[in-house]
Design an enzyme around this catalytic site. Structure first.
Site, PDB file in Angstrom:
ATOM      1  N   GLY A  10       0.825  -1.207   0.000  1.00  0.00           N
ATOM      2  CA  GLY A  10       0.000   0.000   0.000  1.00  0.00           C
ATOM      3  C   GLY A  10       0.856   1.251   0.000  1.00  0.00           C
ATOM      4  N   ARG A  13       0.259   5.527  -1.722  1.00  0.00           N
ATOM      5  CA  ARG A  13      -0.291   6.775  -1.171  1.00  0.00           C
ATOM      6  C   ARG A  13      -0.512   6.637   0.345  1.00  0.00           C
ATOM      7  NH1 ARG A  13      -6.070   5.246  -3.703  1.00  0.00           N
ATOM      8  NH2 ARG A  13      -6.950   4.358  -1.809  1.00  0.00           N
ATOM      9  N   ASN A  87       0.665  -2.956   5.243  1.00  0.00           N
ATOM     10  CA  ASN A  87      -0.095  -1.723   5.453  1.00  0.00           C
ATOM     11  C   ASN A  87      -1.332  -1.624   4.579  1.00  0.00           C
ATOM     12  OD1 ASN A  87      -0.456   1.381   5.873  1.00  0.00           O
ATOM     13  ND2 ASN A  87      -0.126   1.107   3.667  1.00  0.00           N
ATOM     14  N   SER A 139      -5.832  -1.081  13.326  1.00  0.00           N
ATOM     15  CA  SER A 139      -6.695   0.105  13.423  1.00  0.00           C
ATOM     16  C   SER A 139      -7.315   0.140  14.812  1.00  0.00           C
ATOM     17  CB  SER A 139      -7.812   0.027  12.386  1.00  0.00           C
ATOM     18  OG  SER A 139      -8.798   1.003  12.656  1.00  0.00           O
ATOM     19  N   TYR A 152     -14.357  -4.772   8.716  1.00  0.00           N
ATOM     20  CA  TYR A 152     -13.038  -4.135   8.877  1.00  0.00           C
ATOM     21  C   TYR A 152     -12.515  -4.348  10.307  1.00  0.00           C
ATOM     22  CZ  TYR A 152      -9.743  -0.137   8.742  1.00  0.00           C
ATOM     23  OH  TYR A 152      -8.640   0.684   8.794  1.00  0.00           O
ATOM     24  N   ALA A 154     -13.323  -6.730  12.334  1.00  0.00           N
ATOM     25  CA  ALA A 154     -12.993  -8.154  12.511  1.00  0.00           C
ATOM     26  C   ALA A 154     -11.632  -8.459  11.886  1.00  0.00           C
ATOM     27  CB  ALA A 154     -14.071  -9.026  11.872  1.00  0.00           C
ATOM     28  N   ALA A 155     -11.376  -7.905  10.701  1.00  0.00           N
ATOM     29  CA  ALA A 155     -10.080  -8.143  10.041  1.00  0.00           C
ATOM     30  C   ALA A 155      -8.945  -7.555  10.872  1.00  0.00           C
ATOM     31  CB  ALA A 155     -10.076  -7.528   8.646  1.00  0.00           C
ATOM     32  N   LYS A 156      -9.149  -6.349  11.382  1.00  0.00           N
ATOM     33  CA  LYS A 156      -8.072  -5.686  12.131  1.00  0.00           C
ATOM     34  C   LYS A 156      -7.875  -6.331  13.513  1.00  0.00           C
ATOM     35  CE  LYS A 156      -7.004  -2.499   9.058  1.00  0.00           C
ATOM     36  NZ  LYS A 156      -5.725  -2.569   8.339  1.00  0.00           N
ATOM     37  N   ILE A 185      -6.555   9.123  10.640  1.00  0.00           N
ATOM     38  CA  ILE A 185      -5.400   9.725   9.979  1.00  0.00           C
ATOM     39  C   ILE A 185      -5.879  10.362   8.671  1.00  0.00           C
ATOM     40  CG2 ILE A 185      -3.073   9.293   9.076  1.00  0.00           C
ATOM     41  CD1 ILE A 185      -3.434   8.632  12.108  1.00  0.00           C
TER      42      ILE A 185
END
Ligand code: NAI
Length: 244
Positions: A10, A13, A87, A139, A152, A154-156, A185
């Site tokens: 990632g 950017r 990332n 996160s 999201y 759950a993934a993090k 951020i």
């Protein structure tokens, strides 16, 4: 960190780009990973123009085979593989009752499975070099939960258990694994949020502002350094004081 090879996903950017620039300024050779070859080539040129060292490595991290090959090839090309920063990540937000199977699967696949695939490929060359730093970008959503982000979060959250486990499995081999958990951020990802959501979020941040990608990059740089050799399996929140 002279001559260390750092693989950053990632990197085209946002947070990943800032991490790549920081690790390059620390003296690493940075393998820049994202889907857009053009953006990566441009960044690699910027870094080399400033005296750093970097190369573009276009890859869709959702393609496990391509990602594992990218890691293995980088290790072979350079004869070492020292730092892995997982990332890259996506959001497909929706409230649970409206969330589709596809939105669930895609976020778990891109955000969590990719970290598993990249780590599995990276630990062998790291063990050979008796040095490795894995930094997974989580996160605060994975720590606190966040309405609209069941997939999201759950993934993090999964990334935390995963990272703690690999930290324990490879600690004796000079390899550490930690999570950096950003709060809000200022990047394209949060730019997409409605203004009202951004205002409400800012009120919940003790620092009363969004963080910058560079503030995350500094935390990653520290965890990647020799000085962080005894820090393993931790979650470092970089969130302006939002979480306990
Ligand atoms: P961004 O959307 O600005 O950048 C994401 C990067 O990942 C881009 O380079 C994109 O090309 C890459 N990427 C996405 N899917 C990919 C794929 N399938 N294959 C290869 N590359 C892919 O996001 P941002 O804000 O820079 O976020 C970076 C990480 O930080 C993500 O994991 C995100 O979940 C996490 N994060 C971001 C927060 C924020 O407030 N911006 C807060 C907490 C965590």
């Amino acid at each position: 960190m002279d001559r260390r090879v750092a693989f950053v996903t990632g990197a085209s950017r946002g947070i990943g780009r800032a991490i790549a620039e920081k690790l390059a300024s620390d003296g690493c050779h940075v393998v820049l990973v994202a889907r857009s070859a053009d953006r990566l080539e441009a960044l690699a040129k910027e870094i080399t123009d400033q005296g750093g060292s970097a190369e573009a490595c276009p890859c869709d991290i959702g393609d496990g085979e391509a990602l594992a090959t990218a890691v293995t090839d980088a290790a072979e090309r350079h004869g070492r593989f020292d730092i892995l920063v997982n990332n890259a990540g996506i959001t497909r937000d929706d409230l649970l009752l409206r969330m589709s199977d596809e939105a669930w699967d895609e976020v778990i696949h891109v955000n969590l499975r990719s970290a598993f695939v990249a780590c599995r490929a990276a630990v062998r060359p790291m063990m050979r070099g008796r040095f490795g730093r894995i930094i997974n970008v989580g996160s605060v959503s994975g720590v606190m939960g966040n309405p609209g982000q069941a997939n999201y979060a759950a993934a993090k959250a999964g990334m935390i258990g995963f990272t703690k486990t690999i930290g324990k499995e490879f600690a004796g081999k000079g390899v550490t694994a930690n999570v950096v958990a950003p709060g809000f951020i200022a990047t394209d990802m949060t730019d997409a949020l409605p203004d009202l959501v951004k205002e409400e979020a800012t009120k919940r941040i003790p620092a009363k502002r969004f963080g910058t990608p560079e503030e995350i990059a500094h935390a990653v740089s520290f965890l990647a350094s020799d000085g962080a050799s005894y820090i393993n399996g931790r979650v470092l929140a970089v969130d302006g004081g939002m979480t306990d």
